[in-house]
Design a protein around this motif. Sequence first.
Motif, PDB file in Angstrom:
ATOM      1  N   TRP A 128       0.826  -1.198   0.000  1.00  0.00           N
ATOM      2  CA  TRP A 128       0.000   0.000   0.000  1.00  0.00           C
ATOM      3  C   TRP A 128       0.871   1.264   0.000  1.00  0.00           C
ATOM      4  O   TRP A 128       0.633   2.204  -0.772  1.00  0.00           O
ATOM      5  CB  TRP A 128      -0.947   0.018   1.199  1.00  0.00           C
ATOM      6  CG  TRP A 128      -1.873   1.190   1.138  1.00  0.00           C
ATOM      7  CD1 TRP A 128      -1.784   2.369   1.835  1.00  0.00           C
ATOM      8  CD2 TRP A 128      -3.021   1.322   0.280  1.00  0.00           C
ATOM      9  NE1 TRP A 128      -2.790   3.220   1.480  1.00  0.00           N
ATOM     10  CE2 TRP A 128      -3.565   2.607   0.521  1.00  0.00           C
ATOM     11  CE3 TRP A 128      -3.621   0.483  -0.654  1.00  0.00           C
ATOM     12  CZ2 TRP A 128      -4.701   3.057  -0.153  1.00  0.00           C
ATOM     13  CZ3 TRP A 128      -4.749   0.935  -1.316  1.00  0.00           C
ATOM     14  CH2 TRP A 128      -5.274   2.207  -1.067  1.00  0.00           C
ATOM     15  N   PHE A 132       0.645   2.725  -3.772  1.00  0.00           N
ATOM     16  CA  PHE A 132      -0.464   3.676  -3.752  1.00  0.00           C
ATOM     17  C   PHE A 132      -0.114   5.014  -3.103  1.00  0.00           C
ATOM     18  O   PHE A 132      -0.593   6.055  -3.547  1.00  0.00           O
ATOM     19  CB  PHE A 132      -1.680   3.048  -3.083  1.00  0.00           C
ATOM     20  CG  PHE A 132      -2.228   1.886  -3.862  1.00  0.00           C
ATOM     21  CD1 PHE A 132      -3.142   2.079  -4.880  1.00  0.00           C
ATOM     22  CD2 PHE A 132      -1.792   0.594  -3.607  1.00  0.00           C
ATOM     23  CE1 PHE A 132      -3.633   1.021  -5.620  1.00  0.00           C
ATOM     24  CE2 PHE A 132      -2.275  -0.483  -4.347  1.00  0.00           C
ATOM     25  CZ  PHE A 132      -3.191  -0.270  -5.354  1.00  0.00           C
ATOM     26  N   GLN A 133       0.704   5.008  -2.056  1.00  0.00           N
ATOM     27  CA  GLN A 133       1.082   6.285  -1.454  1.00  0.00           C
ATOM     28  C   GLN A 133       2.262   6.917  -2.189  1.00  0.00           C
ATOM     29  O   GLN A 133       2.242   8.108  -2.495  1.00  0.00           O
ATOM     30  CB  GLN A 133       1.424   6.095   0.032  1.00  0.00           C
ATOM     31  CG  GLN A 133       0.218   5.749   0.892  1.00  0.00           C
ATOM     32  CD  GLN A 133       0.553   5.666   2.372  1.00  0.00           C
ATOM     33  OE1 GLN A 133       1.698   5.423   2.760  1.00  0.00           O
ATOM     34  NE2 GLN A 133      -0.450   5.842   3.222  1.00  0.00           N
ATOM     35  N   LYS A 138      -3.026   4.526 -10.230  1.00  0.00           N
ATOM     36  CA  LYS A 138      -4.422   4.893 -10.442  1.00  0.00           C
ATOM     37  C   LYS A 138      -5.117   3.887 -11.346  1.00  0.00           C
ATOM     38  O   LYS A 138      -4.474   3.157 -12.111  1.00  0.00           O
ATOM     39  CB  LYS A 138      -4.509   6.281 -11.081  1.00  0.00           C
ATOM     40  CG  LYS A 138      -3.870   7.390 -10.272  1.00  0.00           C
ATOM     41  CD  LYS A 138      -3.898   8.690 -11.038  1.00  0.00           C
ATOM     42  CE  LYS A 138      -3.171   9.794 -10.268  1.00  0.00           C
ATOM     43  NZ  LYS A 138      -1.725   9.519 -10.143  1.00  0.00           N
ATOM     44  N   PHE A 163      -7.919  -2.196  -7.715  1.00  0.00           N
ATOM     45  CA  PHE A 163      -8.085  -0.763  -7.887  1.00  0.00           C
ATOM     46  C   PHE A 163      -8.027  -0.336  -9.353  1.00  0.00           C
ATOM     47  O   PHE A 163      -7.858   0.841  -9.663  1.00  0.00           O
ATOM     48  CB  PHE A 163      -7.048  -0.006  -7.054  1.00  0.00           C
ATOM     49  CG  PHE A 163      -7.398   0.046  -5.591  1.00  0.00           C
ATOM     50  CD1 PHE A 163      -8.163   1.079  -5.082  1.00  0.00           C
ATOM     51  CD2 PHE A 163      -6.993  -0.960  -4.729  1.00  0.00           C
ATOM     52  CE1 PHE A 163      -8.507   1.125  -3.746  1.00  0.00           C
ATOM     53  CE2 PHE A 163      -7.330  -0.928  -3.384  1.00  0.00           C
ATOM     54  CZ  PHE A 163      -8.098   0.115  -2.882  1.00  0.00           C
ATOM     55  N   GLU A 277      -5.494   3.726   6.369  1.00  0.00           N
ATOM     56  CA  GLU A 277      -5.907   3.640   4.971  1.00  0.00           C
ATOM     57  C   GLU A 277      -6.216   2.201   4.577  1.00  0.00           C
ATOM     58  O   GLU A 277      -7.163   1.947   3.822  1.00  0.00           O
ATOM     59  CB  GLU A 277      -4.839   4.242   4.064  1.00  0.00           C
ATOM     60  CG  GLU A 277      -4.730   5.754   4.202  1.00  0.00           C
ATOM     61  CD  GLU A 277      -3.895   6.386   3.115  1.00  0.00           C
ATOM     62  OE1 GLU A 277      -3.428   5.672   2.195  1.00  0.00           O
ATOM     63  OE2 GLU A 277      -3.689   7.622   3.176  1.00  0.00           O
ATOM     64  N   GLN A 280      -9.677   1.278   5.890  1.00  0.00           N
ATOM     65  CA  GLN A 280     -10.771   1.931   5.170  1.00  0.00           C
ATOM     66  C   GLN A 280     -10.893   1.448   3.723  1.00  0.00           C
ATOM     67  O   GLN A 280     -11.999   1.230   3.223  1.00  0.00           O
ATOM     68  CB  GLN A 280     -10.555   3.451   5.178  1.00  0.00           C
ATOM     69  CG  GLN A 280     -10.659   4.087   6.549  1.00  0.00           C
ATOM     70  CD  GLN A 280     -10.238   5.553   6.529  1.00  0.00           C
ATOM     71  OE1 GLN A 280     -10.172   6.186   5.480  1.00  0.00           O
ATOM     72  NE2 GLN A 280      -9.945   6.096   7.694  1.00  0.00           N
ATOM     73  N   LYS A 281      -9.765   1.295   3.051  1.00  0.00           N
ATOM     74  CA  LYS A 281      -9.789   1.105   1.602  1.00  0.00           C
ATOM     75  C   LYS A 281      -9.520  -0.327   1.138  1.00  0.00           C
ATOM     76  O   LYS A 281      -9.924  -0.702   0.037  1.00  0.00           O
ATOM     77  CB  LYS A 281      -8.773   2.044   0.944  1.00  0.00           C
ATOM     78  CG  LYS A 281      -9.066   3.514   1.207  1.00  0.00           C
ATOM     79  CD  LYS A 281      -8.010   4.411   0.578  1.00  0.00           C
ATOM     80  CE  LYS A 281      -8.294   5.886   0.857  1.00  0.00           C
ATOM     81  NZ  LYS A 281      -7.296   6.786   0.241  1.00  0.00           N
ATOM     82  N   VAL A 282      -8.819  -1.112   1.955  1.00  0.00           N
ATOM     83  CA  VAL A 282      -8.405  -2.456   1.524  1.00  0.00           C
ATOM     84  C   VAL A 282      -9.130  -3.557   2.271  1.00  0.00           C
ATOM     85  O   VAL A 282      -9.498  -4.583   1.678  1.00  0.00           O
ATOM     86  CB  VAL A 282      -6.878  -2.620   1.685  1.00  0.00           C
ATOM     87  CG1 VAL A 282      -6.446  -4.050   1.369  1.00  0.00           C
ATOM     88  CG2 VAL A 282      -6.139  -1.626   0.791  1.00  0.00           C
TER      89      VAL A 282
END
Length: 327
Positions: A128, A132-133, A138, A163, A277, A280-282
Amino acid sequence: MKFIALTNAGGVENLQLQAMEIPEPAADEVLIRVYAAGINRPDIMQRQGLYPPPADASPILGLEVSGEIVACGAEVNDWNVGDKVCALVNGGGYAEYALAPATQCLPIPESFSYVQAAALPETFFTVWHNLFQRAQLKAGEIVLIHGGSSGIGTVAIQLARAFGAKVFATAGSADKCEAIESLGATAIHYRDQDFVAVIKEKTQGQGVNVILDMVGGDYIQRNFSAAAKDGRIVNIAFLQGSKTQVDFMPLMLKRLTFTGSTLRAQSAQSKALIANELKQKVWPFLENKTIEPVIDSVFPFAQVAAAHTRMESSEHVGKIILDFTLQ
């Protein structure tokens, strides 16, 4: 409690089962009764004397665990005794009890076993943060993942696809390429194929937007060739060495971003941000089984030497786990 002591830097014979007092959590920590722990490449390097732990970290090997919280520090409000968690630990994972900063704990996804949960923290935090960070991957972009059959690689493939990215991944055997393909990536057999040529052919000469590399060596120059304009390249290891001769002109001409990171040395605040993160997202992808960790093999706690030998063989696909419930 029992733990694995590293008696001297070197081979697996230096990993010895010993006993010590159970530690007590600091104000911001929890104490976890460990049921499973992940094996990671930094563990091998620490055993070999190549990756010393930070001064404030436990000298005991092990960077990720799963289990049950048995004690909470005075300032811990988000967790309770009895909660089942997996955690990124600052060392100390090869033990029956381990301390973890409360902010680096995550709930075990519904229906996951302790073995599956132990495969999550180190790899998911690493992927992550870097994909992603740092690389800002994208939806609609193309990513190349080197070492696609590793624990990191199998997670990176699944997260990138979840994603909305298109994924290419390298591996060194037909079986590993088959495993990569089963996860939805296009496999490149690096012993038989030139990954730069394959990427240019498959992308009509455009290249890939993001590259996640753990190989280094001559891959650094070749990654510059495989990257698209404005591409981002992230190095997380240098299995073929960190020193090589490189022509940096493509970096300028393609406006590339070339970066890298290690996880262990990052601040507690940075790791807490990654954990938030991920939750929440993964974690929803884990809860609905869109993403699942690939488990290569499971060893009893006392057979840690065999687990290290398995990782050093580089024959594994996915994660190698120590199970503390096995004899």
